[in-house]
Design a protein around this motif. Structure first.
Motif, PDB file in Angstrom:
ATOM      1  N   ILE A 134      89.091 -72.561 -60.844  1.00  0.00           N
ATOM      2  CA  ILE A 134      88.798 -73.960 -60.532  1.00  0.00           C
ATOM      3  C   ILE A 134      90.072 -74.801 -60.591  1.00  0.00           C
ATOM      4  CG2 ILE A 134      87.581 -76.031 -61.346  1.00  0.00           C
ATOM      5  CD1 ILE A 134      85.325 -74.055 -62.281  1.00  0.00           C
ATOM      6  N   SER A 135      90.908 -74.563 -61.587  1.00  0.00           N
ATOM      7  CA  SER A 135      92.151 -75.340 -61.704  1.00  0.00           C
ATOM      8  C   SER A 135      93.084 -75.031 -60.537  1.00  0.00           C
ATOM      9  CB  SER A 135      92.846 -75.086 -63.040  1.00  0.00           C
ATOM     10  OG  SER A 135      93.409 -73.803 -63.079  1.00  0.00           O
ATOM     11  N   SER A 136      93.077 -73.808 -60.064  1.00  0.00           N
ATOM     12  CA  SER A 136      93.893 -73.443 -58.908  1.00  0.00           C
ATOM     13  C   SER A 136      93.444 -74.212 -57.664  1.00  0.00           C
ATOM     14  CB  SER A 136      93.791 -71.931 -58.679  1.00  0.00           C
ATOM     15  OG  SER A 136      94.462 -71.562 -57.519  1.00  0.00           O
ATOM     16  N   VAL A 137      92.145 -74.305 -57.458  1.00  0.00           N
ATOM     17  CA  VAL A 137      91.608 -75.055 -56.323  1.00  0.00           C
ATOM     18  C   VAL A 137      91.965 -76.538 -56.453  1.00  0.00           C
ATOM     19  CG1 VAL A 137      89.473 -75.800 -55.183  1.00  0.00           C
ATOM     20  CG2 VAL A 137      89.756 -73.402 -55.861  1.00  0.00           C
ATOM     21  N   ILE A 138      91.794 -77.091 -57.638  1.00  0.00           N
ATOM     22  CA  ILE A 138      92.132 -78.500 -57.867  1.00  0.00           C
ATOM     23  C   ILE A 138      93.618 -78.740 -57.613  1.00  0.00           C
ATOM     24  CG2 ILE A 138      92.349 -80.288 -59.646  1.00  0.00           C
ATOM     25  CD1 ILE A 138      89.708 -79.146 -60.847  1.00  0.00           C
ATOM     26  N   SER A 139      94.475 -77.854 -58.112  1.00  0.00           N
ATOM     27  CA  SER A 139      95.918 -77.990 -57.886  1.00  0.00           C
ATOM     28  C   SER A 139      96.243 -77.980 -56.399  1.00  0.00           C
ATOM     29  CB  SER A 139      96.686 -76.867 -58.584  1.00  0.00           C
ATOM     30  OG  SER A 139      96.613 -76.994 -59.979  1.00  0.00           O
ATOM     31  N   GLU A 140      95.610 -77.087 -55.661  1.00  0.00           N
ATOM     32  CA  GLU A 140      95.851 -76.995 -54.218  1.00  0.00           C
ATOM     33  C   GLU A 140      95.407 -78.270 -53.505  1.00  0.00           C
ATOM     34  OE1 GLU A 140      97.172 -75.949 -50.686  1.00  0.00           O
ATOM     35  OE2 GLU A 140      97.586 -74.826 -52.506  1.00  0.00           O
ATOM     36  N   LEU A 141      94.263 -78.813 -53.893  1.00  0.00           N
ATOM     37  CA  LEU A 141      93.780 -80.048 -53.272  1.00  0.00           C
ATOM     38  C   LEU A 141      94.712 -81.223 -53.574  1.00  0.00           C
ATOM     39  CD1 LEU A 141      89.946 -79.685 -53.923  1.00  0.00           C
ATOM     40  CD2 LEU A 141      91.141 -79.514 -51.716  1.00  0.00           C
ATOM     41  N   ILE A 142      95.171 -81.313 -54.804  1.00  0.00           N
ATOM     42  CA  ILE A 142      96.105 -82.381 -55.166  1.00  0.00           C
ATOM     43  C   ILE A 142      97.404 -82.215 -54.395  1.00  0.00           C
ATOM     44  CG2 ILE A 142      97.510 -83.355 -57.030  1.00  0.00           C
ATOM     45  CD1 ILE A 142      95.139 -82.556 -58.930  1.00  0.00           C
ATOM     46  N   SER A 143      97.904 -80.995 -54.331  1.00  0.00           N
ATOM     47  CA  SER A 143      99.142 -80.710 -53.609  1.00  0.00           C
ATOM     48  C   SER A 143      98.997 -81.060 -52.134  1.00  0.00           C
ATOM     49  CB  SER A 143      99.511 -79.236 -53.764  1.00  0.00           C
ATOM     50  OG  SER A 143     100.694 -78.949 -53.081  1.00  0.00           O
ATOM     51  N   ARG A 144      97.885 -80.692 -51.549  1.00  0.00           N
ATOM     52  CA  ARG A 144      97.634 -81.007 -50.143  1.00  0.00           C
ATOM     53  C   ARG A 144      97.604 -82.519 -49.935  1.00  0.00           C
ATOM     54  NH1 ARG A 144      92.647 -78.122 -47.744  1.00  0.00           N
ATOM     55  NH2 ARG A 144      93.971 -76.388 -48.309  1.00  0.00           N
ATOM     56  N   GLY A 145      96.959 -83.231 -50.844  1.00  0.00           N
ATOM     57  CA  GLY A 145      96.919 -84.694 -50.744  1.00  0.00           C
ATOM     58  C   GLY A 145      98.305 -85.304 -50.835  1.00  0.00           C
ATOM     59  N   GLU A 146      99.132 -84.794 -51.757  1.00  0.00           N
ATOM     60  CA  GLU A 146     100.498 -85.297 -51.885  1.00  0.00           C
ATOM     61  C   GLU A 146     101.315 -84.976 -50.635  1.00  0.00           C
ATOM     62  OE1 GLU A 146     102.264 -83.972 -55.551  1.00  0.00           O
ATOM     63  OE2 GLU A 146     101.040 -85.354 -56.735  1.00  0.00           O
ATOM     64  N   THR A 147     101.109 -83.785 -50.062  1.00  0.00           N
ATOM     65  CA  THR A 147     101.807 -83.398 -48.840  1.00  0.00           C
ATOM     66  C   THR A 147     101.392 -84.305 -47.688  1.00  0.00           C
ATOM     67  OG1 THR A 147     101.986 -81.101 -49.558  1.00  0.00           O
ATOM     68  CG2 THR A 147     102.197 -81.512 -47.198  1.00  0.00           C
ATOM     69  N   GLU A 148     100.102 -84.586 -47.579  1.00  0.00           N
ATOM     70  CA  GLU A 148      99.623 -85.482 -46.526  1.00  0.00           C
ATOM     71  C   GLU A 148     100.194 -86.882 -46.696  1.00  0.00           C
ATOM     72  OE1 GLU A 148      95.357 -85.151 -46.594  1.00  0.00           O
ATOM     73  OE2 GLU A 148      95.416 -83.133 -45.753  1.00  0.00           O
ATOM     74  N   ASP A 149     100.289 -87.364 -47.930  1.00  0.00           N
ATOM     75  CA  ASP A 149     100.900 -88.674 -48.182  1.00  0.00           C
ATOM     76  C   ASP A 149     102.354 -88.687 -47.745  1.00  0.00           C
ATOM     77  OD1 ASP A 149      98.504 -89.516 -49.262  1.00  0.00           O
ATOM     78  OD2 ASP A 149      99.179 -89.421 -51.351  1.00  0.00           O
ATOM     79  N   GLU A 150     103.082 -87.622 -48.064  1.00  0.00           N
ATOM     80  CA  GLU A 150     104.490 -87.520 -47.679  1.00  0.00           C
ATOM     81  C   GLU A 150     104.632 -87.459 -46.158  1.00  0.00           C
ATOM     82  OE1 GLU A 150     108.593 -87.419 -48.253  1.00  0.00           O
ATOM     83  OE2 GLU A 150     106.983 -87.945 -49.621  1.00  0.00           O
ATOM     84  N   LEU A 151     103.768 -86.696 -45.499  1.00  0.00           N
ATOM     85  CA  LEU A 151     103.803 -86.630 -44.035  1.00  0.00           C
ATOM     86  C   LEU A 151     103.503 -87.987 -43.406  1.00  0.00           C
ATOM     87  CD1 LEU A 151     102.075 -83.200 -43.333  1.00  0.00           C
ATOM     88  CD2 LEU A 151     104.462 -83.809 -42.920  1.00  0.00           C
ATOM     89  N   THR A 152     102.590 -88.730 -43.996  1.00  0.00           N
ATOM     90  CA  THR A 152     102.280 -90.071 -43.498  1.00  0.00           C
ATOM     91  C   THR A 152     103.495 -90.982 -43.627  1.00  0.00           C
ATOM     92  OG1 THR A 152      99.945 -89.821 -44.050  1.00  0.00           O
ATOM     93  CG2 THR A 152     100.760 -92.067 -43.808  1.00  0.00           C
ATOM     94  N   ARG A 153     104.186 -90.910 -44.769  1.00  0.00           N
ATOM     95  CA  ARG A 153     105.410 -91.719 -44.960  1.00  0.00           C
ATOM     96  C   ARG A 153     106.482 -91.338 -43.946  1.00  0.00           C
ATOM     97  NH1 ARG A 153     103.874 -91.308 -50.284  1.00  0.00           N
ATOM     98  NH2 ARG A 153     105.061 -89.436 -50.733  1.00  0.00           N
ATOM     99  N   LEU A 154     106.707 -90.029 -43.786  1.00  0.00           N
ATOM    100  CA  LEU A 154     107.726 -89.570 -42.842  1.00  0.00           C
ATOM    101  C   LEU A 154     107.352 -89.922 -41.404  1.00  0.00           C
ATOM    102  CD1 LEU A 154     108.579 -86.091 -44.386  1.00  0.00           C
ATOM    103  CD2 LEU A 154     109.956 -88.181 -44.477  1.00  0.00           C
TER     104      LEU A 154
END
Length: 159
Positions: A86-106
């Motif tokens: 479960i923590s692995s899935v949560i980490s991946e979702l958080i990471s994906r969200g942070e990546t999407e935020d970074e892509l939006t900024r770029l």
């Protein structure tokens, strides 16, 4: 209320030292009263717990805690593995969200650039042009995308 000031997990704090310094993959405890360094968890009525670190982009982001406030509980390997999954899935979702935020900024930086920036496909077709390309060429985005790179260069050479 909860004194959140004592819950910061910085160097010197048991959680930080356990997961960051010692690199423990988890902490499982059948009796929270006997777990040295984890006394803070008793304030919440916890009797036993599993704590799994959440790592995002190689940094300690936080933790997932599963606890039992009713009984002392001996956690078995399947309990621990389930919480780790479960923590692995949560980490991946958080990471994906942070990546999407970074892509939006770029993306906003590219879009707002006064320089012409384009993405050209294998067939020399323009797949993306930014506002700078519109301003520098005088064509609208749709005209540029329809025109393609080859025709755009022909038009520029004629002028």
């Amino acid at each position: 209320g909860v004194d959140k000031g004592n819950l910061r997990f910085a160097p010197g704090h048991t959680i930080y030292e356990t997961f960051v310094t010692e690199e423990a993959p988890y902490v499982a405890c059948a009796n929270a009263e006997k777990k040295k360094g984890f006394e803070y968890i008793l304030r919440f009525g916890v009797k036993s717990f599993i704590i799994i670190p959440l790592w995002i982009g190689g940094r300690f982001w936080g933790m997932l805690t599963v606890d039992d406030c009713q009984d002392y509980r001996q956690w078995d390997e399947s309990d621990i593995q389930l919480v780790r999954l479960i923590s692995s899935v949560i980490s991946e979702l958080i990471s994906r969200g942070e990546t999407e935020d970074e892509l939006t900024r770029l993306s906003s930086i590219v879009e707002g650039s006064p320089q012409a920036i384009a993405y050209i496909g294998e067939d020399d077709q323009l797949l993306y042009v930014n506002q700078g390309a519109e301003q520098l060429t005088g064509y609208t985005r749709d005209e540029l995308l329809e025109m393609g790179m080859f025709r755009l260069m022909e038009n520029a050479a004629r002028q």
